[in-house]
Design a protein around this motif. Structure first.
Motif, PDB file in Angstrom:
ATOM      1  N   LEU A  43       0.827  -1.204   0.000  1.00 42.72           N
ATOM      2  CA  LEU A  43       0.000   0.000   0.000  1.00 42.72           C
ATOM      3  C   LEU A  43       0.864   1.257   0.000  1.00 42.72           C
ATOM      4  CD1 LEU A  43      -2.845   1.160   0.075  1.00 42.72           C
ATOM      5  CD2 LEU A  43      -2.746   1.108   2.578  1.00 42.72           C
ATOM      6  N   VAL A  44       1.981   1.223   0.726  1.00 46.42           N
ATOM      7  CA  VAL A  44       2.893   2.372   0.738  1.00 46.42           C
ATOM      8  C   VAL A  44       3.437   2.625  -0.662  1.00 46.42           C
ATOM      9  CG1 VAL A  44       5.148   3.178   1.548  1.00 46.42           C
ATOM     10  CG2 VAL A  44       3.528   2.179   3.167  1.00 46.42           C
ATOM     11  N   THR A  45       3.852   1.571  -1.361  1.00 43.70           N
ATOM     12  CA  THR A  45       4.375   1.718  -2.720  1.00 43.70           C
ATOM     13  C   THR A  45       3.339   2.364  -3.631  1.00 43.70           C
ATOM     14  OG1 THR A  45       5.784  -0.230  -2.479  1.00 43.70           O
ATOM     15  CG2 THR A  45       5.314   0.501  -4.713  1.00 43.70           C
ATOM     16  N   VAL A  46       2.131   1.824  -3.628  1.00 37.52           N
ATOM     17  CA  VAL A  46       1.079   2.317  -4.520  1.00 37.52           C
ATOM     18  C   VAL A  46       0.697   3.749  -4.172  1.00 37.52           C
ATOM     19  CG1 VAL A  46      -1.338   1.997  -5.181  1.00 37.52           C
ATOM     20  CG2 VAL A  46       0.172   0.020  -4.996  1.00 37.52           C
ATOM     21  N   ARG A  47       0.544   4.026  -2.887  1.00 36.07           N
ATOM     22  CA  ARG A  47       0.140   5.370  -2.475  1.00 36.07           C
ATOM     23  C   ARG A  47       1.181   6.412  -2.857  1.00 36.07           C
ATOM     24  NH1 ARG A  47      -0.794   7.777   3.627  1.00 36.07           N
ATOM     25  NH2 ARG A  47      -2.259   9.412   3.073  1.00 36.07           N
ATOM     26  N   LEU A  48       2.437   6.134  -2.582  1.00 37.44           N
ATOM     27  CA  LEU A  48       3.490   7.108  -2.873  1.00 37.44           C
ATOM     28  C   LEU A  48       3.673   7.311  -4.374  1.00 37.44           C
ATOM     29  CD1 LEU A  48       6.213   6.250  -0.197  1.00 37.44           C
ATOM     30  CD2 LEU A  48       4.713   8.243  -0.275  1.00 37.44           C
ATOM     31  N   LEU A  49       3.688   6.223  -5.134  1.00 37.11           N
ATOM     32  CA  LEU A  49       3.892   6.349  -6.581  1.00 37.11           C
ATOM     33  C   LEU A  49       2.753   7.136  -7.233  1.00 37.11           C
ATOM     34  CD1 LEU A  49       5.225   2.817  -7.627  1.00 37.11           C
ATOM     35  CD2 LEU A  49       6.505   4.967  -7.590  1.00 37.11           C
ATOM     36  N   CYS A  50       1.514   6.752  -6.944  1.00 36.02           N
ATOM     37  CA  CYS A  50       0.364   7.431  -7.553  1.00 36.02           C
ATOM     38  C   CYS A  50       0.289   8.896  -7.134  1.00 36.02           C
ATOM     39  CB  CYS A  50      -0.929   6.705  -7.179  1.00 36.02           C
ATOM     40  SG  CYS A  50      -1.081   5.049  -7.873  1.00 36.02           S
ATOM     41  N   GLY A  77      20.849  15.291  -3.932  1.00 36.80           N
ATOM     42  CA  GLY A  77      21.059  14.570  -2.682  1.00 36.80           C
ATOM     43  C   GLY A  77      20.015  14.911  -1.648  1.00 36.80           C
ATOM     44  N   GLN A  78      19.634  16.199  -1.587  1.00 35.95           N
ATOM     45  CA  GLN A  78      18.621  16.621  -0.618  1.00 35.95           C
ATOM     46  C   GLN A  78      17.264  15.991  -0.906  1.00 35.95           C
ATOM     47  OE1 GLN A  78      18.773  20.965  -0.739  1.00 35.95           O
ATOM     48  NE2 GLN A  78      19.781  20.982   1.238  1.00 35.95           N
ATOM     49  N   ILE A  79      16.859  16.007  -2.174  1.00 31.42           N
ATOM     50  CA  ILE A  79      15.540  15.478  -2.499  1.00 31.42           C
ATOM     51  C   ILE A  79      15.511  13.958  -2.343  1.00 31.42           C
ATOM     52  CG2 ILE A  79      15.819  15.127  -4.991  1.00 31.42           C
ATOM     53  CD1 ILE A  79      12.775  16.735  -3.253  1.00 31.42           C
ATOM     54  N   LEU A  80      16.622  13.287  -2.628  1.00 36.06           N
ATOM     55  CA  LEU A  80      16.701  11.843  -2.415  1.00 36.06           C
ATOM     56  C   LEU A  80      16.603  11.515  -0.920  1.00 36.06           C
ATOM     57  CD1 LEU A  80      19.479  10.843  -4.991  1.00 36.06           C
ATOM     58  CD2 LEU A  80      17.085  10.105  -5.034  1.00 36.06           C
ATOM     59  N   CYS A  81      17.297  12.283  -0.099  1.00 34.74           N
ATOM     60  CA  CYS A  81      17.251  12.080   1.348  1.00 34.74           C
ATOM     61  C   CYS A  81      15.841  12.316   1.872  1.00 34.74           C
ATOM     62  CB  CYS A  81      18.250  13.018   2.025  1.00 34.74           C
ATOM     63  SG  CYS A  81      18.350  12.826   3.823  1.00 34.74           S
ATOM     64  N   PHE A  82      15.210  13.373   1.392  1.00 35.86           N
ATOM     65  CA  PHE A  82      13.854  13.685   1.819  1.00 35.86           C
ATOM     66  C   PHE A  82      12.888  12.575   1.421  1.00 35.86           C
ATOM     67  CE2 PHE A  82       9.797  15.991   0.663  1.00 35.86           C
ATOM     68  CZ  PHE A  82       9.323  16.052   1.959  1.00 35.86           C
ATOM     69  N   GLY A  83      13.031  12.077   0.200  1.00 35.41           N
ATOM     70  CA  GLY A  83      12.109  11.049  -0.271  1.00 35.41           C
ATOM     71  C   GLY A  83      12.290   9.717   0.423  1.00 35.41           C
ATOM     72  N   LEU A  84      13.558   9.281   0.571  1.00 37.30           N
ATOM     73  CA  LEU A  84      13.820   7.940   1.083  1.00 37.30           C
ATOM     74  C   LEU A  84      13.764   7.864   2.613  1.00 37.30           C
ATOM     75  CD1 LEU A  84      16.718   6.894  -1.321  1.00 37.30           C
ATOM     76  CD2 LEU A  84      14.329   6.140  -1.384  1.00 37.30           C
ATOM     77  N   ILE A  85      14.286   8.899   3.290  1.00 40.65           N
ATOM     78  CA  ILE A  85      14.297   8.873   4.750  1.00 40.65           C
ATOM     79  C   ILE A  85      13.056   9.541   5.326  1.00 40.65           C
ATOM     80  CG2 ILE A  85      15.540   9.590   6.828  1.00 40.65           C
ATOM     81  CD1 ILE A  85      18.118   9.458   5.221  1.00 40.65           C
ATOM     82  N   GLY A  86      12.675  10.676   4.733  1.00 45.27           N
ATOM     83  CA  GLY A  86      11.546  11.422   5.254  1.00 45.27           C
ATOM     84  C   GLY A  86      10.199  10.828   4.888  1.00 45.27           C
ATOM     85  N   LEU A  87       9.830  10.957   3.611  1.00 46.37           N
ATOM     86  CA  LEU A  87       8.496  10.541   3.213  1.00 46.37           C
ATOM     87  C   LEU A  87       8.304   9.025   3.255  1.00 46.37           C
ATOM     88  CD1 LEU A  87       7.466  13.088   0.470  1.00 46.37           C
ATOM     89  CD2 LEU A  87       6.119  12.382   2.432  1.00 46.37           C
ATOM     90  N   LEU A  88       9.241   8.273   2.699  1.00 49.25           N
ATOM     91  CA  LEU A  88       9.114   6.814   2.777  1.00 49.25           C
ATOM     92  C   LEU A  88       9.172   6.360   4.232  1.00 49.25           C
ATOM     93  CD1 LEU A  88       8.919   3.990   1.674  1.00 49.25           C
ATOM     94  CD2 LEU A  88      11.371   4.043   1.170  1.00 49.25           C
ATOM     95  N   GLY A 201       8.256   6.095  -3.265  1.00 51.08           N
ATOM     96  CA  GLY A 201       7.536   4.990  -3.877  1.00 51.08           C
ATOM     97  C   GLY A 201       8.446   4.094  -4.691  1.00 51.08           C
ATOM     98  N   LEU A 202       9.383   4.703  -5.428  1.00 53.89           N
ATOM     99  CA  LEU A 202      10.341   3.904  -6.201  1.00 53.89           C
ATOM    100  C   LEU A 202      11.242   3.091  -5.267  1.00 53.89           C
ATOM    101  CD1 LEU A 202      11.329   6.521  -8.934  1.00 53.89           C
ATOM    102  CD2 LEU A 202       9.960   4.442  -9.258  1.00 53.89           C
ATOM    103  N   GLY A 203      11.648   3.718  -4.156  1.00 50.90           N
ATOM    104  CA  GLY A 203      12.482   3.005  -3.194  1.00 50.90           C
ATOM    105  C   GLY A 203      11.753   1.819  -2.580  1.00 50.90           C
TER     106      GLY A 203
END
Length: 311
Positions: A43-50, A77-88, A201-203
C-alpha cells in the motif's frame, strides 16, 4: 469584514475536511490490512507512486519548474534524502504501526512529532526548553503512557510492535517536517513533496513492486478502498490543507488539524467497532493538547506545516 469572515470560515472548513480525510484514510488502511489481507509495504508503494506522479503533474500544470531539483548534486542529494528517509520513512512506519495495531493509536503516536521537534530545537540552540515546552512534553509523555496502557501498570494494551513503529513514525515525521523547509521555499511544496513521494515509492517498490501482492486477492471492494487512500486520503486532503493556509495562520491550521486523530477514532468505533478505553481517550486528548500548546508558540509555528501532512 463579511469577506474576511467568509474566507476564515472557508479556510476552517477546508482544513477540517482535509484533516478528517487523513484520519479516515488511516482507518481505511486498517480495514485493508486486517480484513482484505493487503500488506502495508504494498500500500505504501502504490500510495506514494500514484500521489507523487499526480502532484508533479499538478505542479507542472501550475507552471512550477519541477526539474529544477536535479540541477546540482547537492539538490539531488537533498531530495533523495527527503524522499527515502523522510516521506518513505514516515509512510512505512505509520502504516506498519496501523497493521500491527490500529489506526487511532498509530495516528496519535505520530502526533508526538512536534514534541520531538521541540527537543531538537532545544538541543540545536543549546538552551533549556521553556516552561510551556516542558509542560507540553510532560503532557505528551502522560498521554502516551495512558494511550498504550489504558492507565494500567500491568502492561501494554497495544501490541509492542505497534507502539515502536508509531514512535518511529513520530520521529520520521519530525525529520521530514524540519528537513525540507529550504527546498519548499525554493521549489514549492507540490514539487518538493511530489518528488519526495515518487522517490519514496520507487524506493519501496524495489522491495514490494506494485504489480506483486502477497496473500491477498484484489477485489473491486479492496481496490475502491485503495483508491480512497490515494485520492481522498492523500491528494484531495493535501490540496485542502495546503490551500487553507491562504486563509489561516499555520498555528490555527495546526490546531484544527487535530481533527485527523478524532476522525480516525470516530471511524474506528463506527466501522471497525474498536472502542477505546477511558484512559486511552484521555491520553489521546493529552497528545492533541500538546500539539495545540506547541502550535501556539511563535517560535514553534513551523512544527505543524504542510510537509507534515504529506501523510
Amino acid at each position: 469584514m463579511h469577506l474576511f469572515f467568509r474566507d476564515r470560515m472557508k479556510g476552517i472548513a477546508m482544513v477540517l475536511v482535509g484533516a478528517s480525510l487523513w484520519g479516515i484514510s488511516g482507518t481505511v488502511a486498517q480495514a485493508l490490512f486486517h480484513r482484505e489481507g493487503i500488506h502495508a509495504d504494498w500500500l505504501v508503494t502504490v500510495r506514494l507512486l500514484c500521489s507523487g506522479l499526480v502532484l508533479l503533474i499538478w505542479a507542472s500544470l501550475n507552471k512550477q519548474k519541477i526539474w529544477a531539483v536535479w540541477r546540482s548534486l547537492r539538490d539531488a542529494g537533498q531530495i533523495l534524502c527527503f524522499g527515502l528517509i523522510g516521506l518513505l520513512g514516515v509512510q512505512y512506519t505509520y502504516f506498519i504501526s496501523i497493521e500491527a495495531g490500529n489506526a487511532t493509536t498509530a495516528t496519535l503516536l505520530q502526533y508526538l512529532g512536534p514534541a520531538f521537534i521541540t527537543l531538537y530545537v532545544a538541543l540545536r540552540l543549546k538552551r533549556w526548553p521553556q516552561r510551556k515546552d516542558v509542560a507540553a512534553l510532560a503532557l505528551a509523555l502522560l498521554g502516551t503512557f495512558l494511550l498504550v496502557t489504558n492507565g494500567s501498570l500491568k502492561g501494554l494494551t497495544v501490541p509492542v510492535p505497534a507502539v515502536v513503529w508509531g514512535l518511529l513514525s513520530a520521529l520520521t515525521a519530525a525529520f521530514y517536517t524540519v528537513y525540507p523547509s529550504e527546498m519548499i521555499r525554493r521549489w514549492g511544496s507540490m514539487t518538493t513533496i511530489g518528488w519526495g513521494m515518487l522517490i519514496g515509492g520507487l524506493g519501496m517498490g524495489l522491495f514490494s513492486p506494485p504489480w506483486t501482492i502477497r496473500d491477498a486477492h484484489l477485489s473491486v471492494h479492496s481496490l475502491l478502498l485503495v483508491a480512497f487512500v490515494v485520492l481522498f486520503g492523500t491528494l484531495i486532503s493535501f490540496y485542502l490543507y495546503i490551500d487553507s493556509l491562504r486563509y489561516l495562520s499555520p498555528a490555527e491550521v495546526g490546531v484544527l488539524g487535530s481533527a485527523e486523530p478524532l476522525s480516525a477514532a470516530v471511524m474506528s468505533v463506527i466501522w471497525l467497532h474498536h472502542v477505546p478505553g477511558l484512559f486511552e481517550m484521555i491520553g489521546g486528548i493529552s497528545i492533541m493538547a500538546t500539539v495545540a500548546i506547541l502550535s501556539s508558540k511563535k517560535n514553534e509555528r513551523k512544527v505543524i506545516t504542510v510537509t507534515q501532512k504529506g501523510i
